[in-house]
Write a protein that holds these residues in place. Structure first.
Motif, mmCIF file in Angstrom:
data_model
loop_
_atom_site.group_PDB
_atom_site.id
_atom_site.type_symbol
_atom_site.label_atom_id
_atom_site.label_comp_id
_atom_site.label_asym_id
_atom_site.label_seq_id
_atom_site.Cartn_x
_atom_site.Cartn_y
_atom_site.Cartn_z
ATOM 1 N N MET A 139 -61.874 -1.254 -49.078
ATOM 2 C CA MET A 139 -63.243 -1.767 -49.748
ATOM 3 C C MET A 139 -64.481 -1.909 -48.774
ATOM 4 S SD MET A 139 -64.255 -3.110 -53.241
ATOM 5 C CE MET A 139 -64.330 -5.664 -52.561
ATOM 6 N N GLN A 141 -67.620 -3.047 -48.441
ATOM 7 C CA GLN A 141 -68.440 -4.665 -48.706
ATOM 8 C C GLN A 141 -68.721 -4.991 -49.605
ATOM 9 O OE1 GLN A 141 -71.114 -5.809 -47.381
ATOM 10 N NE2 GLN A 141 -70.811 -4.790 -45.996
ATOM 11 N N LYS A 170 -68.546 -11.441 -57.001
ATOM 12 C CA LYS A 170 -68.936 -10.759 -56.585
ATOM 13 C C LYS A 170 -67.865 -9.249 -56.046
ATOM 14 C CE LYS A 170 -72.188 -7.962 -53.621
ATOM 15 N NZ LYS A 170 -73.578 -8.618 -52.674
ATOM 16 N N ASP A 173 -65.371 -8.153 -58.598
ATOM 17 C CA ASP A 173 -65.832 -7.173 -59.385
ATOM 18 C C ASP A 173 -66.006 -5.966 -58.817
ATOM 19 O OD1 ASP A 173 -67.270 -6.380 -62.205
ATOM 20 O OD2 ASP A 173 -69.036 -6.430 -60.155
ATOM 21 N N LYS A 174 -66.272 -5.814 -57.668
ATOM 22 C CA LYS A 174 -66.569 -4.498 -56.593
ATOM 23 C C LYS A 174 -65.675 -4.294 -57.002
ATOM 24 C CE LYS A 174 -70.941 -4.848 -55.868
ATOM 25 N NZ LYS A 174 -71.660 -3.238 -55.288
ATOM 26 N N THR A 177 -63.719 -2.015 -59.985
ATOM 27 C CA THR A 177 -64.402 -0.841 -59.585
ATOM 28 C C THR A 177 -63.849 0.561 -58.459
ATOM 29 O OG1 THR A 177 -66.729 -1.531 -60.300
ATOM 30 C CG2 THR A 177 -66.976 1.144 -59.172
ATOM 31 N N TRP A 178 -63.606 0.045 -57.038
ATOM 32 C CA TRP A 178 -62.268 0.409 -56.266
ATOM 33 C C TRP A 178 -60.951 0.408 -56.361
ATOM 34 C CZ3 TRP A 178 -64.259 2.982 -51.686
ATOM 35 C CH2 TRP A 178 -63.049 2.532 -51.025
ATOM 36 N N GLY C 105 -73.210 3.102 -49.497
ATOM 37 C CA GLY C 105 -72.313 4.254 -50.783
ATOM 38 C C GLY C 105 -72.271 5.499 -50.035
ATOM 39 N N ASP C 135 -71.455 0.023 -45.147
ATOM 40 C CA ASP C 135 -70.737 0.119 -46.788
ATOM 41 C C ASP C 135 -70.978 1.732 -46.825
ATOM 42 O OD1 ASP C 135 -69.988 -1.151 -49.431
ATOM 43 O OD2 ASP C 135 -71.998 -0.937 -50.057
ATOM 44 N N ARG C 184 -72.133 7.363 -55.230
ATOM 45 C CA ARG C 184 -72.321 7.175 -56.401
ATOM 46 C C ARG C 184 -73.158 7.711 -57.800
ATOM 47 N NH1 ARG C 184 -74.248 1.397 -52.859
ATOM 48 N NH2 ARG C 184 -71.707 0.881 -52.522
#
Lengths: 186, 186, 186, 186
Positions: A139, A141, A170, A173-174, A177-178, C105, C135, C184
């Motif tokens: 990941m 960011q 944060k 949370d990210k 998803t990652w 992204g 990112d 994304r």
């Protein structure tokens, strides 16, 4: 959906390590979809290919622990502008024997810590270079260079200010998803 | 002038390590002004600040060996695109306790090795980043990324072709100049 | 599903650049799900925040090109053990103004090239360090350090041996999977 | 002994660049043995080997300026975790044509700056990696990661606190020793 098993590696072996505090803080803040477990690394003999047949039991146990995890979080200080040896050794032990890496395909997150201002940037990016070879989707960011860490988390893993707590939340949370995007089908 | 004492650190712990072959080759080729001695690193417990009082005897011995040397040559393979843990640990052990680093001011040279083509570039430059913090004047050229090392030096440290031999001799020759310029007055 | 738009950045400005050959080879080998288009970077003035109001038209055009792409492939030589300036400038131009990065992204792949053996490893990993900040989810494997590139691809982008062709095809195949996972939602 | 001519390269092109402030601060603090002169880099066309015959006049002028210097100080911000393109381009332009690098053997010092906490660590060490190839003996300590730079030096190059002033003076003092040891005989 059951919680994902997250192996957390702490780069420092000190009992009062700041990185351990951060790992404990993440455990306190983890959402129900994650199950963070710290995997010990200080007991692993130095990697030496001569010792592979048969491998020392701590190597076998460690490799199995990593294989059984869905994803990995690294929390590490910087020693002399690079990773601590104990963390590098864990990477090396887990990567072998050749062709049977325990790390392959595990998504991961990286956090570096320091009481100083720079936040372990040097260790952080050296670790990331190894993760390319190990084929661990990393990941990007939020970048986690946790400077002044001695003032941010206490010995029980309580985060001492709201801004740091929000950053850790944060990150988690990210991270959820990652890892859902990048875990390999079993 | 007596020969300078050069501590040679070999990054791999394998008995048949290619980096050990290269270290032995350098010993065979050394000019009379240099006295290369391999300093073992595999016996050093992982660095942990909790263990400093008192420090384990292998840490003390190692620090004394480094302090007694005039300069250092590192010969290392690459593990997972970075330094082997055993070498990183030697750096960390020698750098402590805080304010009493054994490395400070020792001029050094860096050689990375690999059977592959890339020659350990990743390990090489991670090591160099640590050397900045350790305040060790690091010779820049000739850059020594020794790829295909398995075909260049035999188990006794004989260099198997003239081009490689000339490169090693050039390295040692430049190293003599480098250390004479950059050794601190006792 | 329409083909994904892939912006290909070539680090060298030479007309006969080996990296351009590799980019052309990838175009020849691309599957129907990908549409690779080379985006020029040599015309971009050096990034300078003083020039942002209003920005030079080449900056605006470049940013729009990147924003319109679904993902990015970087193909670059190494200059002095790091990225060529033209490629670094493209990264910088695309990353601004602050808070409006065109890169954010976009999943990406990285290929470094060299006529020498090391395959641009230094440039490759410097680029990866920037991609963390930008990112951009970066595919880890297969690692693409294309050494001896002058013998692998001809001026028209024909791959000259089967092993290299298979590597490029594997890269593109994995890249398709990578970008579908990590793009994304619009 | 006449003062040594020190070429100072500033990585940012902004008129109000913090790195320029730091360069001006160093000029104000320089001892009589040093003569710091900023060498402009923003006017240099991107390096492209196709343009070497004949080279653009700004390339020729820049190479001559570097050749006429005794040593070099780099002062640079970080852009996207690496060097600004303008600085990387200066390195590339000065390194060519092949075999005639203007940089070879010039001792150097490195300062990275940032308004943030990390002090440009990423740019700093990417630059150092290039300096290995360029064969420029690079001073290791004091490491100069100047974080919070906006509060340390004003627009005229006045250093705003004693601790920073002492650090800059220490850097210049050590730099004098470093270059006297490592300048090549003419």
């Amino acid at each position: 959906m059951p919680a994902r098993n997250i192996a957390v590696l702490v780069g420092s072996l000190r009992r009062e390590a700041f990185s351990l505090r951060v790992a404990n803080a993440l455990k306190r803040l983890q959402p129900p979809t994650l199950n963070l477990e710290i995997v010990e690394i200080g007991q692993l003999p130095f990697y030496n290919q001569d010792d592979e047949e048969p491998p020392p039991p701590p190597w076998v146990d460690f490799r199995n622990r990593i294989r059984a995890s869905d994803a990995v979080i690294f929390v590490t200080p910087e020693y002399n502008r690079s990773m601590p040896a104990a963390l590098k050794n864990a990477l090396d032990v887990g990567s072998r024997p050749y062709g049977k890496s325990a790390w392959e395909g595990k998504p991961c997150g990286i956090i570096s810590t320091s009481p100083g201002a720079i936040g372990g940037f040097g260790a952080h990016h050296h670790l990331r270079q190894s993760l390319v070879f190990l084929d661990m989707p990393a990941m990007q960011q939020p970048e986690m260079y946790i400077g002044g860490v001695d003032k941010l988390v206490d010995a029980e893993g309580n985060v001492l200010n709201d801004r740091t707590k929000a950053l850790f939340e944060k990150f988690l949370d990210k991270f959820c998803t990652w890892i859902e995007r990048n875990m390999r089908a079993a």
